[in-house]
Design a protein around this motif. Structure first.
Motif, PDB file in Angstrom:
ATOM      1  N   PRO A  84       0.811  -1.225   0.000  1.00 50.45           N
ATOM      2  CA  PRO A  84       0.000   0.000   0.000  1.00 50.45           C
ATOM      3  C   PRO A  84       0.841   1.272   0.000  1.00 50.45           C
ATOM      4  CG  PRO A  84      -0.236  -1.208   2.083  1.00 50.45           C
ATOM      5  CD  PRO A  84       0.674  -2.017   1.222  1.00 50.45           C
ATOM      6  N   HIS A  85       2.136   1.174   0.317  1.00 51.36           N
ATOM      7  CA  HIS A  85       2.950   2.388   0.346  1.00 51.36           C
ATOM      8  C   HIS A  85       3.125   2.943  -1.057  1.00 51.36           C
ATOM      9  CE1 HIS A  85       7.119   4.405   0.755  1.00 51.36           C
ATOM     10  NE2 HIS A  85       6.177   5.284   1.048  1.00 51.36           N
ATOM     11  N   ARG A  86       3.853   2.207  -1.918  1.00 51.22           N
ATOM     12  CA  ARG A  86       4.056   2.724  -3.267  1.00 51.22           C
ATOM     13  C   ARG A  86       4.039   1.603  -4.302  1.00 51.22           C
ATOM     14  NH1 ARG A  86       9.102   6.228  -2.876  1.00 51.22           N
ATOM     15  NH2 ARG A  86       9.148   5.730  -5.084  1.00 51.22           N
ATOM     16  N   ALA A  87       3.154   0.651  -4.075  1.00 51.41           N
ATOM     17  CA  ALA A  87       2.743  -0.317  -5.113  1.00 51.41           C
ATOM     18  C   ALA A  87       3.686  -1.484  -5.413  1.00 51.41           C
ATOM     19  CB  ALA A  87       2.429   0.391  -6.430  1.00 51.41           C
ATOM     20  N   THR A  88       4.814  -1.550  -4.751  1.00 51.71           N
ATOM     21  CA  THR A  88       5.743  -2.634  -5.069  1.00 51.71           C
ATOM     22  C   THR A  88       5.100  -4.003  -4.810  1.00 51.71           C
ATOM     23  OG1 THR A  88       7.489  -1.171  -4.404  1.00 51.71           O
ATOM     24  CG2 THR A  88       8.070  -3.504  -4.542  1.00 51.71           C
ATOM     25  N   LYS A  89       5.421  -4.960  -5.682  1.00 50.15           N
ATOM     26  CA  LYS A  89       4.951  -6.334  -5.445  1.00 50.15           C
ATOM     27  C   LYS A  89       5.582  -6.797  -4.142  1.00 50.15           C
ATOM     28  CE  LYS A  89       4.813 -10.918  -7.480  1.00 50.15           C
ATOM     29  NZ  LYS A  89       5.118 -11.760  -8.629  1.00 50.15           N
ATOM     30  N   LEU A  90       4.736  -7.226  -3.226  1.00 50.02           N
ATOM     31  CA  LEU A  90       5.183  -7.436  -1.851  1.00 50.02           C
ATOM     32  C   LEU A  90       6.007  -8.714  -1.700  1.00 50.02           C
ATOM     33  CD1 LEU A  90       4.816  -6.427   1.095  1.00 50.02           C
ATOM     34  CD2 LEU A  90       2.757  -7.835   1.194  1.00 50.02           C
ATOM     35  N   GLU A  91       5.399  -9.839  -1.957  1.00 47.47           N
ATOM     36  CA  GLU A  91       6.082 -11.116  -1.754  1.00 47.47           C
ATOM     37  C   GLU A  91       6.559 -11.634  -3.099  1.00 47.47           C
ATOM     38  OE1 GLU A  91       7.021 -12.766   1.117  1.00 47.47           O
ATOM     39  OE2 GLU A  91       8.066 -13.810  -0.500  1.00 47.47           O
ATOM     40  N   TYR A 105      11.023  -2.749  -0.530  1.00 46.48           N
ATOM     41  CA  TYR A 105      11.396  -1.417  -0.999  1.00 46.48           C
ATOM     42  C   TYR A 105      11.751  -0.503   0.179  1.00 46.48           C
ATOM     43  CZ  TYR A 105      11.259   2.264  -4.642  1.00 46.48           C
ATOM     44  OH  TYR A 105      11.578   3.245  -5.541  1.00 46.48           O
ATOM     45  N   HIS A 106      10.771  -0.159   1.036  1.00 44.80           N
ATOM     46  CA  HIS A 106      11.049   0.720   2.176  1.00 44.80           C
ATOM     47  C   HIS A 106      10.824   0.022   3.506  1.00 44.80           C
ATOM     48  CE1 HIS A 106       9.597   3.084  -1.299  1.00 44.80           C
ATOM     49  NE2 HIS A 106      10.702   3.780  -1.061  1.00 44.80           N
ATOM     50  N   GLY A 107      10.627  -1.284   3.406  1.00 47.00           N
ATOM     51  CA  GLY A 107      10.612  -2.087   4.625  1.00 47.00           C
ATOM     52  C   GLY A 107       9.328  -2.084   5.429  1.00 47.00           C
ATOM     53  N   TRP A 108       8.221  -1.636   4.862  1.00 49.26           N
ATOM     54  CA  TRP A 108       6.961  -1.752   5.605  1.00 49.26           C
ATOM     55  C   TRP A 108       6.713  -3.236   5.898  1.00 49.26           C
ATOM     56  CZ3 TRP A 108       2.175   1.680   4.254  1.00 49.26           C
ATOM     57  CH2 TRP A 108       2.547   3.033   4.228  1.00 49.26           C
ATOM     58  N   THR A 109       6.163  -3.495   7.078  1.00 51.81           N
ATOM     59  CA  THR A 109       5.849  -4.888   7.417  1.00 51.81           C
ATOM     60  C   THR A 109       4.365  -5.024   7.726  1.00 51.81           C
ATOM     61  OG1 THR A 109       6.510  -4.472   9.698  1.00 51.81           O
ATOM     62  CG2 THR A 109       8.146  -5.522   8.279  1.00 51.81           C
ATOM     63  N   PHE A 110       3.853  -6.214   7.433  1.00 49.42           N
ATOM     64  CA  PHE A 110       2.419  -6.471   7.576  1.00 49.42           C
ATOM     65  C   PHE A 110       2.206  -7.765   8.346  1.00 49.42           C
ATOM     66  CE2 PHE A 110       3.364  -4.144   3.793  1.00 49.42           C
ATOM     67  CZ  PHE A 110       2.477  -3.074   3.855  1.00 49.42           C
ATOM     68  N   ASN A 111       1.182  -7.745   9.194  1.00 48.50           N
ATOM     69  CA  ASN A 111       0.788  -8.973   9.878  1.00 48.50           C
ATOM     70  C   ASN A 111       0.096  -9.894   8.880  1.00 48.50           C
ATOM     71  OD1 ASN A 111       1.646  -8.016  12.508  1.00 48.50           O
ATOM     72  ND2 ASN A 111      -0.073  -6.561  12.305  1.00 48.50           N
ATOM     73  N   ALA A 119       5.780   0.944   9.615  1.00 45.02           N
ATOM     74  CA  ALA A 119       6.134   1.704   8.418  1.00 45.02           C
ATOM     75  C   ALA A 119       7.361   2.538   8.787  1.00 45.02           C
ATOM     76  CB  ALA A 119       4.971   2.589   7.992  1.00 45.02           C
ATOM     77  N   PRO A 120       8.563   1.996   8.634  1.00 42.25           N
ATOM     78  CA  PRO A 120       9.752   2.647   9.194  1.00 42.25           C
ATOM     79  C   PRO A 120       9.994   4.072   8.698  1.00 42.25           C
ATOM     80  CG  PRO A 120      10.308   0.497   8.240  1.00 42.25           C
ATOM     81  CD  PRO A 120       8.868   0.745   7.954  1.00 42.25           C
ATOM     82  N   ASN A 121       9.571   4.408   7.489  1.00 42.17           N
ATOM     83  CA  ASN A 121       9.825   5.768   7.004  1.00 42.17           C
ATOM     84  C   ASN A 121       8.788   6.780   7.491  1.00 42.17           C
ATOM     85  OD1 ASN A 121       7.951   4.562   5.336  1.00 42.17           O
ATOM     86  ND2 ASN A 121       8.659   5.575   3.473  1.00 42.17           N
ATOM     87  N   PHE A 122       7.795   6.345   8.235  1.00 42.04           N
ATOM     88  CA  PHE A 122       6.863   7.259   8.911  1.00 42.04           C
ATOM     89  C   PHE A 122       7.205   7.168  10.385  1.00 42.04           C
ATOM     90  CE2 PHE A 122       4.760   6.765   4.991  1.00 42.04           C
ATOM     91  CZ  PHE A 122       3.823   7.777   4.850  1.00 42.04           C
ATOM     92  N   GLU A 126       2.206   9.524  12.366  1.00 39.97           N
ATOM     93  CA  GLU A 126       1.951  10.839  11.781  1.00 39.97           C
ATOM     94  C   GLU A 126       1.918  10.803  10.252  1.00 39.97           C
ATOM     95  OE1 GLU A 126       4.190  14.938  12.349  1.00 39.97           O
ATOM     96  OE2 GLU A 126       4.273  13.621  14.119  1.00 39.97           O
ATOM     97  N   GLY A 127       0.849  11.335   9.688  1.00 43.78           N
ATOM     98  CA  GLY A 127       0.749  11.407   8.226  1.00 43.78           C
ATOM     99  C   GLY A 127       0.369  10.089   7.579  1.00 43.78           C
ATOM    100  N   LEU A 128       0.152   9.077   8.379  1.00 46.57           N
ATOM    101  CA  LEU A 128      -0.134   7.755   7.824  1.00 46.57           C
ATOM    102  C   LEU A 128      -1.643   7.514   7.857  1.00 46.57           C
ATOM    103  CD1 LEU A 128       1.569   5.274   6.915  1.00 46.57           C
ATOM    104  CD2 LEU A 128       1.315   4.412   9.235  1.00 46.57           C
TER     105      LEU A 128
END
Ligand code: FES
Ligand SMILES: [Fe+2]
Length: 361
Positions: A84-91, A105-111, A119-122, A126-128
Motif C-alpha cells: 500500500p505504500h508505493r505499489a511494489t509487489k510485496l512477496e 522497498y522501504h521495509g513496511w511490514t504487515f501482519n 512503516a519505518p519511514n513514517f 503521523e501522516g499515515l
C-alpha cells in the motif's frame, strides 16, 4: 463482427462457433480479463499447500498479483500482493512460510491478517492513513479442499456458482486426504479458449488419442451440461487398463472429466484417490500457460500413480499439438468461424457463456 452480432448468428441455419477473431485479438483478451477472469471464481491452489500458520503462496488472477496466506489463528486469507505504500509487489517468492510479510522497498511490514505492523519511514503514525496502509483483501473460499479466489466483491458465493458440482464431489471422500504432488506448466501457442474448446468434446478422441480411445469405451461416452460446468466420461473397457494397471470391475468407471467456467478442468480417474487439475491462464491473446497439477494421497507415488500421470500427459501433449495447429487456422483468412457437430454441444455452451460475459458492461 461485434459480440452482439456473433451472439445473434451463433444459432443461424447451422450451429456456428465463435468468430475466429475472438481468438486472435489482443483487445478481446483485455476484455476477457476484465469481464471473465476478474469476475469468476479462479482456482488458485489446494489446502495442502497452506496447512500451517504462516504458510503462503503467490499467484496471478486476471493479470493481478495475489497472495494467499494462512494466518496465525488458522484463517486463510487472500490479498492483492501489492504494497500500500508505493505499489511494489510485496512477496516475490512462489511459496514459503513467514511470521510477518515485509516489503523489500522501504521495509513496511504487515501482519498475516493484512494489517500494517510497521512503516519505518513514517515516524510514528503521523501522516499515515490507517485505512490505506493495510493490504487489500480479495474474496477467498475453500470447497472440497480446493482454494478459489474472486476479484469481484459482488460475485455469488462459490457454492452457488457451479450447480451441483461440489455436491457431486462428495462422492469422492478421499479429496480431503490428497496432497499437491506436483505442478507442471507448459506454454501453449494458442488462445486460452482453444484448449477449453478441445477439452469440451471427444469427437477428436478416436483420431487424436489412440491410447485414451483404447482404454475407454467411447460408444458410451457422455457429455452432460450443467450450470456453469459440464462433466463427461464413459466406462473403461473391461479388458483394458491405464498404463500397466489392471482395473478392478468395481472401479470400471472411466473417470470424470469436469470443466468449470471459465478455465478450470478437474479430472478424477478411477483407481486410488487422485485428482488432476488443468488450468488455462492466458499470457497473451495467442499464448496460454497450461498449469497441470496432480494430487494424490502420498508423496511417494506408486507405479500405478506414475502410470496415471504418464497417461494424462500423453493425452495432454496430443491436445496441445491440436490447439496449436488450430491457432494457425484462426489467423488465416480462409474461414471466419466453424460449425459444430451435434456432439460438440458442450463447446457451444462455453461459447454462449463467453459471448454473454463479453456483452456485460
Ligand atoms: S513500496 Fe513497499 S514499503 Fe515502500
Ligand atoms: Fe483431447
Amino acid at each position: 463482427m461485434s459480440v452482439q452480432e456473433a451472439k445473434a448468428n451463433i444459432h443461424n441455419d447451422e450451429v456456428r462457433t465463435l468468430p475466429y477473431g475472438l481468438y486472435t485479438d489482443p483487445q478481446v483478451l483485455k476484455e476477457e480479463q476484465e469481464k471473465i477472469f476478474a469476475r469468476s471464481w479462479q482456482f488458485v491452489g489446494h489446502v495442502s499447500q497452506v496447512e500451517q500458520p504462516g504458510d503462503y503462496f503467490t499467484c496471478e488472477v486476471a493479470g493481478e498479483p495475489i497472495l494467499v496466506v494462512r494466518g496465525k489463528e488458522g484463517a486463510l486469507r487472500a490479498f492483492y500482493n501489492v504494497c500500500p505504500h508505493r505499489a511494489t509487489k510485496l512477496e516475490k517468492n512462489a511459496e514459503g512460510n513467514k511470521k510477518i510479510l515485509q516489503c523489500g522497498y522501504h521495509g513496511w511490514t504487515f501482519n498475516l491478517d493484512g494489517s500494517l505492523n510497521r512503516a519505518p519511514n513514517f515516524k510514528g503514525a503521523e501522516g499515515l492513513c490507517a485505512e490505506r496502509s493495510c493490504l487489500r483483501g480479495v474474496r477467498i473460499e475453500v470447497l472440497a479442499s480446493l482454494i478459489f479466489v474472486n476479484l469481484d466483491d459482488h460475485a455469488q458465493p462459490l457454492a452457488a456458482s457451479y450447480g451441483n458440482f461440489f455436491a457431486e464431489l462428495e462422492a469422492f471422500p478421499f479429496l480431503g486426504e490428497l496432497k499437491k504432488i506436483n505442478s507442471k506448466t507448459r506454454v501453449i501457442k494458442a488462445n486460452w479458449k482453444a484448449f477449453i474448446d478441445n477439452y469440451l468434446e471427444c469427437d477428436h478422441c478416436p483420431i487424436a488419442h489412440p491410447g485414451f480411445s483404447a482404454a475407454l469405451d467411447l460408444s458410451q461416452y457422455k457429455i452432460i451440461q450443467c450450470e456453469n460446468y459440464s462433466v463427461q466420461g464413459t466406462v473403461v473397457k473391461p479388458d483394458k487398463q491405464y498404463g500397466s494397471v489392471e482395473l478392478d470391475k468395481a472401479e470400471m468407471q472411466g473417470g470424470r472429466f469436469y470443466w468449470l467456467w471459465p478455465n478450470l478442468m478437474v479430472t478424477i480417474y478411477p483407481g486410488p484417490g487422485n485428482m488432476s487439475i488443468i488450468q488455462m491462464v492466458p499470457i497473451d491473446h495467442e499464448t496460454t500457460l497450461g498449469v497441470y497439477t496432480y494430487l494424490f494421497r502420498d508423496e511417494q507415488l506408486t507405479q500405478e500413480e506414475r502410470d496415471l500421470i504418464a497417461f494424462a500427459e500423453q493425452v495432454r501433449d496430443e491436445d496441445v499439438e491440436l490447439v496449436e495447429l488450430e491457432q494457425i487456422g484462426f489467423r488465416s483468412r480462409a474461414f471466419s468461424k466453424g460449425q459444430f457437430s451435434p456432439t460438440e454441444h458442450a463447446v457451444l455452451q462455453f461459447h454462449e457463456m463467453v459471448l454473454s460475459a463479453l456483452e456485460q458492461k
